[in-house]
Design a protein around this motif. Structure first.
Motif, PDB file in Angstrom:
ATOM      1  N   ALA A   1       0.806  -1.106   0.138  1.00 41.01           N
ATOM      2  CA  ALA A   1      -0.050   0.039   0.011  1.00 41.01           C
ATOM      3  C   ALA A   1       0.748   1.269  -0.034  1.00 41.01           C
ATOM      4  O   ALA A   1       0.695   2.245  -0.524  1.00 41.01           O
ATOM      5  CB  ALA A   1      -0.762   0.021   1.300  1.00 41.01           C
ATOM      6  N   LYS A   2       1.855   1.100   0.741  1.00 43.58           N
ATOM      7  CA  LYS A   2       2.866   2.333   0.642  1.00 43.58           C
ATOM      8  C   LYS A   2       3.436   2.448  -0.396  1.00 43.58           C
ATOM      9  O   LYS A   2       3.514   3.590  -0.963  1.00 43.58           O
ATOM     10  CB  LYS A   2       3.686   2.400   1.936  1.00 43.58           C
ATOM     11  N   ALA A   3       4.083   1.530  -1.163  1.00 43.42           N
ATOM     12  CA  ALA A   3       4.587   1.485  -2.446  1.00 43.42           C
ATOM     13  C   ALA A   3       3.724   1.988  -3.369  1.00 43.42           C
ATOM     14  O   ALA A   3       4.199   2.808  -4.315  1.00 43.42           O
ATOM     15  CB  ALA A   3       5.218   0.255  -2.949  1.00 43.42           C
ATOM     16  N   ASN A   4       2.353   1.738  -3.436  1.00 44.10           N
ATOM     17  CA  ASN A   4       1.253   2.070  -4.320  1.00 44.10           C
ATOM     18  C   ASN A   4       1.152   3.594  -4.239  1.00 44.10           C
ATOM     19  O   ASN A   4       1.053   4.376  -5.252  1.00 44.10           O
ATOM     20  CB  ASN A   4      -0.026   1.276  -4.179  1.00 44.10           C
ATOM     21  N   SER A   5       0.917   4.208  -2.896  1.00 36.79           N
ATOM     22  CA  SER A   5       0.893   5.499  -2.785  1.00 36.79           C
ATOM     23  C   SER A   5       1.908   6.335  -3.440  1.00 36.79           C
ATOM     24  O   SER A   5       1.761   7.308  -4.171  1.00 36.79           O
ATOM     25  CB  SER A   5       0.626   5.575  -1.337  1.00 36.79           C
ATOM     26  N   TYR A   6       3.068   5.932  -3.148  1.00 37.28           N
ATOM     27  CA  TYR A   6       4.316   6.711  -3.363  1.00 37.28           C
ATOM     28  C   TYR A   6       4.334   6.482  -5.030  1.00 37.28           C
ATOM     29  O   TYR A   6       4.698   7.616  -5.624  1.00 37.28           O
ATOM     30  CB  TYR A   6       5.635   6.285  -3.004  1.00 37.28           C
ATOM     31  N   ALA A   7       3.997   5.537  -5.736  1.00 36.15           N
ATOM     32  CA  ALA A   7       4.057   5.392  -7.095  1.00 36.15           C
ATOM     33  C   ALA A   7       2.857   6.230  -7.678  1.00 36.15           C
ATOM     34  O   ALA A   7       3.334   7.043  -8.682  1.00 36.15           O
ATOM     35  CB  ALA A   7       3.633   3.997  -7.480  1.00 36.15           C
ATOM     36  N   ARG A   8       1.449   6.538  -7.091  1.00 32.05           N
ATOM     37  CA  ARG A   8       0.481   7.280  -7.500  1.00 32.05           C
ATOM     38  C   ARG A   8       1.135   8.542  -7.541  1.00 32.05           C
ATOM     39  O   ARG A   8       0.895   9.356  -8.421  1.00 32.05           O
ATOM     40  CB  ARG A   8      -0.532   6.931  -6.834  1.00 32.05           C
ATOM     41  N   GLY A   9       1.714   9.000  -6.481  1.00 29.72           N
ATOM     42  CA  GLY A   9       2.277  10.324  -6.208  1.00 29.72           C
ATOM     43  C   GLY A   9       3.366  11.014  -7.132  1.00 29.72           C
ATOM     44  O   GLY A   9       3.353  11.866  -7.787  1.00 29.72           O
ATOM     45  N   LEU A  10       4.091   9.852  -7.479  1.00 33.58           N
ATOM     46  CA  LEU A  10       5.210  10.395  -8.450  1.00 33.58           C
ATOM     47  C   LEU A  10       4.497  10.541  -9.971  1.00 33.58           C
ATOM     48  O   LEU A  10       4.938  11.282 -10.486  1.00 33.58           O
ATOM     49  CB  LEU A  10       6.331   9.136  -8.601  1.00 33.58           C
ATOM     50  N   GLN A  11       3.787   9.683 -10.072  1.00 30.83           N
ATOM     51  CA  GLN A  11       3.205   9.795 -11.692  1.00 30.83           C
ATOM     52  C   GLN A  11       2.137  11.149 -11.658  1.00 30.83           C
ATOM     53  O   GLN A  11       2.215  11.971 -12.733  1.00 30.83           O
ATOM     54  CB  GLN A  11       2.200   8.854 -11.851  1.00 30.83           C
ATOM     55  N   ALA A  12       1.649  11.521 -10.488  1.00 32.06           N
ATOM     56  CA  ALA A  12       1.046  12.682 -10.425  1.00 32.06           C
ATOM     57  C   ALA A  12       1.847  13.997 -10.415  1.00 32.06           C
ATOM     58  O   ALA A  12       1.445  15.121 -11.069  1.00 32.06           O
ATOM     59  CB  ALA A  12       0.354  12.955  -9.208  1.00 32.06           C
ATOM     60  N   LEU A  13       2.989  13.763 -10.082  1.00 29.51           N
ATOM     61  CA  LEU A  13       4.060  14.851 -10.227  1.00 29.51           C
ATOM     62  C   LEU A  13       4.444  14.904 -11.787  1.00 29.51           C
ATOM     63  O   LEU A  13       5.310  15.906 -12.329  1.00 29.51           O
ATOM     64  CB  LEU A  13       5.283  14.484  -9.620  1.00 29.51           C
ATOM     65  N   GLY A  14       4.096  13.920 -12.556  1.00 29.55           N
ATOM     66  CA  GLY A  14       4.483  14.059 -14.132  1.00 29.55           C
ATOM     67  C   GLY A  14       5.821  13.259 -14.388  1.00 29.55           C
ATOM     68  O   GLY A  14       5.974  13.226 -15.786  1.00 29.55           O
ATOM     69  N   LEU A  15       6.108  12.121 -13.416  1.00 28.60           N
ATOM     70  CA  LEU A  15       7.200  11.418 -14.059  1.00 28.60           C
ATOM     71  C   LEU A  15       6.665  10.076 -15.001  1.00 28.60           C
ATOM     72  O   LEU A  15       5.819   9.415 -14.655  1.00 28.60           O
ATOM     73  CB  LEU A  15       7.928  10.690 -12.685  1.00 28.60           C
ATOM     74  N   GLU A  16       7.518  10.110 -15.922  1.00 31.60           N
ATOM     75  CA  GLU A  16       7.385   9.083 -16.988  1.00 31.60           C
ATOM     76  C   GLU A  16       8.186   7.964 -16.950  1.00 31.60           C
ATOM     77  O   GLU A  16       9.181   7.971 -16.311  1.00 31.60           O
ATOM     78  CB  GLU A  16       7.365   9.758 -18.414  1.00 31.60           C
ATOM     79  N   THR A  17       7.820   6.794 -17.646  1.00 28.65           N
ATOM     80  CA  THR A  17       8.593   5.690 -17.848  1.00 28.65           C
ATOM     81  C   THR A  17      10.157   6.172 -18.197  1.00 28.65           C
ATOM     82  O   THR A  17      10.179   6.778 -19.173  1.00 28.65           O
ATOM     83  CB  THR A  17       8.121   4.830 -18.846  1.00 28.65           C
ATOM     84  N   GLY A  18      10.937   5.776 -17.607  1.00 33.50           N
ATOM     85  CA  GLY A  18      12.452   6.002 -18.089  1.00 33.50           C
ATOM     86  C   GLY A  18      12.943   7.095 -17.012  1.00 33.50           C
ATOM     87  O   GLY A  18      14.231   7.386 -17.040  1.00 33.50           O
ATOM     88  N   ASP A  19      11.995   7.867 -16.248  1.00 34.79           N
ATOM     89  CA  ASP A  19      12.583   8.888 -15.338  1.00 34.79           C
ATOM     90  C   ASP A  19      13.164   8.400 -14.313  1.00 34.79           C
ATOM     91  O   ASP A  19      13.164   7.378 -13.932  1.00 34.79           O
ATOM     92  CB  ASP A  19      11.605   9.846 -14.993  1.00 34.79           C
TER      93      ASP A  19
END
Length: 525
Positions: free
Chosen positions: A43-61
């Motif tokens: 759950a914590k890993a999922n939350s962080y991943a959603r947050g990073l994508q919301a910041l605009g991080l894309e595959t390969g960043d």
């Protein structure tokens, strides 16, 4: 004690699969003793991943993590691994400008720090120009958002975009700026545990859900340390994390959690053996199945004493961030003392001369390796990538030889080799003898300038606790060496330091000691 269970199918391995089927199982034990379940970690890993994508991080960043061992670091790792990001675990011994270099060089789009390293984190983020909205910290750090904000308000469950990411490890910067080892992303499903992971653990007789418990006593910014923790969790083995390694505390945790395997370095062996007998015998270590060591040469006498204490569970390997390696069990080592083993399955090890020609058994040269179809490059350093290769083989610069049975024996790094009067001398051999003297806590041997011979042998010693440097100590150590080494291998002088520069994983920064002796002089190697 962490709980484990045995499933009926292999499909259940992997953090997210286990979290879905058995969320209550213990995935890890935080350094403060808190048990973290698979459900909580996912759950914590999922939350962080959603947050990073919301910041605009894309595959390969890329993201950079500057944190001590703990659940937050492990969650950040798995967040990147499931969302197609490169994750860089920064060495928290570095200073602000060094962290800033890694932030810039990796192209980091987010920086996850910890309040323990607040001053360094702020200086590095400012110098590297990391956006304030992409700075997060565990605890309070000026100018950083709380880590709890990462992913908050972005819904529940897994991130929208899921594809396998990768760690991007920076090699030790002992000869200039560190270089990131960057592998192409595979596009694989992050729920599928890579075959390379299960195959690597199989080298040590470790299989999914077979009751193993891993103990992590070294910083997770090290390649092997991070791999062992991540793979253990993926295969259903709880990982017990230490904040800072202490020999008696390690024994206590082994007994408390019935630890079965760990990844260690020879420095830790020496400190364990230095404990009084009554302390060493106080703890039950009968749960140990395979205690794995690498990263630095281990004196044969130290290895033998560990085998006598723990039994044949002590296994050694030689490998590199870049891929490939060898392994040798305790039983094999007793038959082939001093060897680091035979190549892994699907790994190639060859010994070549300076012209790239393969050498016969018993003849020393440069050790080259290859791991299957593994491919890598040093990030932003094509010259270093090409310089380390001969065809599809690469080298770390180690000197060694293969015996007639294919077992590899290492001498030293070529860059550490001393050439005195045209004779090649390997410092590791001298260090492995001197470190056994009871008045020596640590030792480094290297070449210093000599007008006639080119180089002469210098030893730098860290005296044991309570021992004072003196001319009498120097003569005692030299006399000890005379009984164990050929005359041409004897140090010509000994200097003393209160503490030698090693990182927590045991790696000696020898260049830090050697360079002052060579100021204004050109070294041949």
């Amino acid at each position: 004690m962490p709980s484990t269970t045995t499933p009926t199918t292999t499909e259940t391995i992997g953090l997210w699969n286990i979290a879905a089927e058995r969320p209550e199982l213990t995935a890890m034990v935080d350094p403060d003793g808190t048990e973290v379940s698979y459900g909580e970690l996912a759950a914590k890993a999922n939350s962080y991943a959603r947050g990073l994508q919301a910041l605009g991080l894309e595959t390969g960043d890329a993201i950079v993590v500057l944190q001590p061992n703990g659940v937050e670091l492990v969650a950040a790792y798995f967040a990147a691994i499931q969302s197609g990001l490169y994750v860089v675990m920064a060495n928290w011994h570095l200073v602000g400008p060094e962290i800033a270099y890694i932030l810039r060089d990796s192209g980091a789009k987010a920086f996850l720090a910890h309040e323990r390293f607040a001053a360094v984190a702020v200086a590095a983020a400012d110098e590297a120009g990391i956006s304030p909205r992409a700075r997060f910290a565990v605890g309070a750090v000026l100018g950083f958002r709380r880590i709890e904000e990462l992913g908050a308000g972005e819904g529940d469950g897994r991130p929208q975009r899921r594809t396998a990411g990768s760690p991007m490890l920076y090699t030790s910067g002992t000869t200039g700026r560190p270089k990131g080892v960057r592998r192409p992303l595979t596009g694989a499903d992050p729920d599928a545990v890579p075959v390379a992971s299960t195959s690597f653990f199989a080298l040590f007789g470790i299989a999914p859900f077979d009751g193993h418990v891993h103990l992590c006593g070294s910083p997770l910014y090290h390649t092997a340390v991070l791999n062992f923790v991540a793979i253990s969790i993926q295969l259903g083995h709880p990982a017990v994390l230490m904040d800072r390694w202490d020999p008696e505390e390690m024994l206590r945790l082994i007994e408390r959690h019935r630890v079965t395997h760990s990844h260690m370095v020879p420095t830790q062996f020496r400190r364990l053996l230095a404990l009084p007998d009554e302390v060493r015998l106080r703890y039950d270590v009968s749960s140990l199945r395979v205690m794995i060591h690498g990263a630095a040469p281990c004196p044969q006498e130290i290895k033998r004493r560990m085998l006598e204490w723990w039994g044949p569970v002590v296994t050694e390997y030689y490998a590199a961030t870049e891929g490939g390696g060898t392994v040798i069990s305790g039983e094999e080592w007793l038959r082939k003392p001093g060897s680091v083993g035979r190549p892994w399955p699907n790994s190639t090890v060859k010994v070549l001369d300076d012209d790239g020609n393969e050498l016969p058994p018993g003849e020393p040269g440069i050790v080259y390796m290859r791991m299957g179809g593994s491919n890598f490059e040093y990030h932003n350093d094509r010259e270093k990538t090409e310089r380390s290769r001969v065809g599809d083989l690469f080298t770390l610069g180690d000197v060694g030889y293969l015996d007639e049975d294919g077992y590899l024996y290492l001498h030293d790094r070529k860059n550490d080799m001393i050439i005195s009067g045209g004779v090649n001398i390997y410092p590791a051999e001298i260090e492995n003898e001197l470190v056994l003297h009871p008045k020596v806590a640590d030792v480094a041997v290297f070449g210093v300038p000599h007008d006639d011979w080119g180089e002469e042998i210098k030893a730098v010693v860290q005296p044991a606790e309570g021992v004072e440097p003196s001319s009498e100590l120097t003569e005692e150590l030299l006399e000890y060496a005379r009984g164990r080494l050929a005359k041409f291998k004897l140090p010509k002088s000994i200097d003393y330091h209160a503490e030698l520069p090693r990182d927590p994983n045991g790696k000696l920064y020898k260049r830090t000691l050697r360079d002052p002796y060579w100021q204004g002089r050109d070294r041949a190697i």
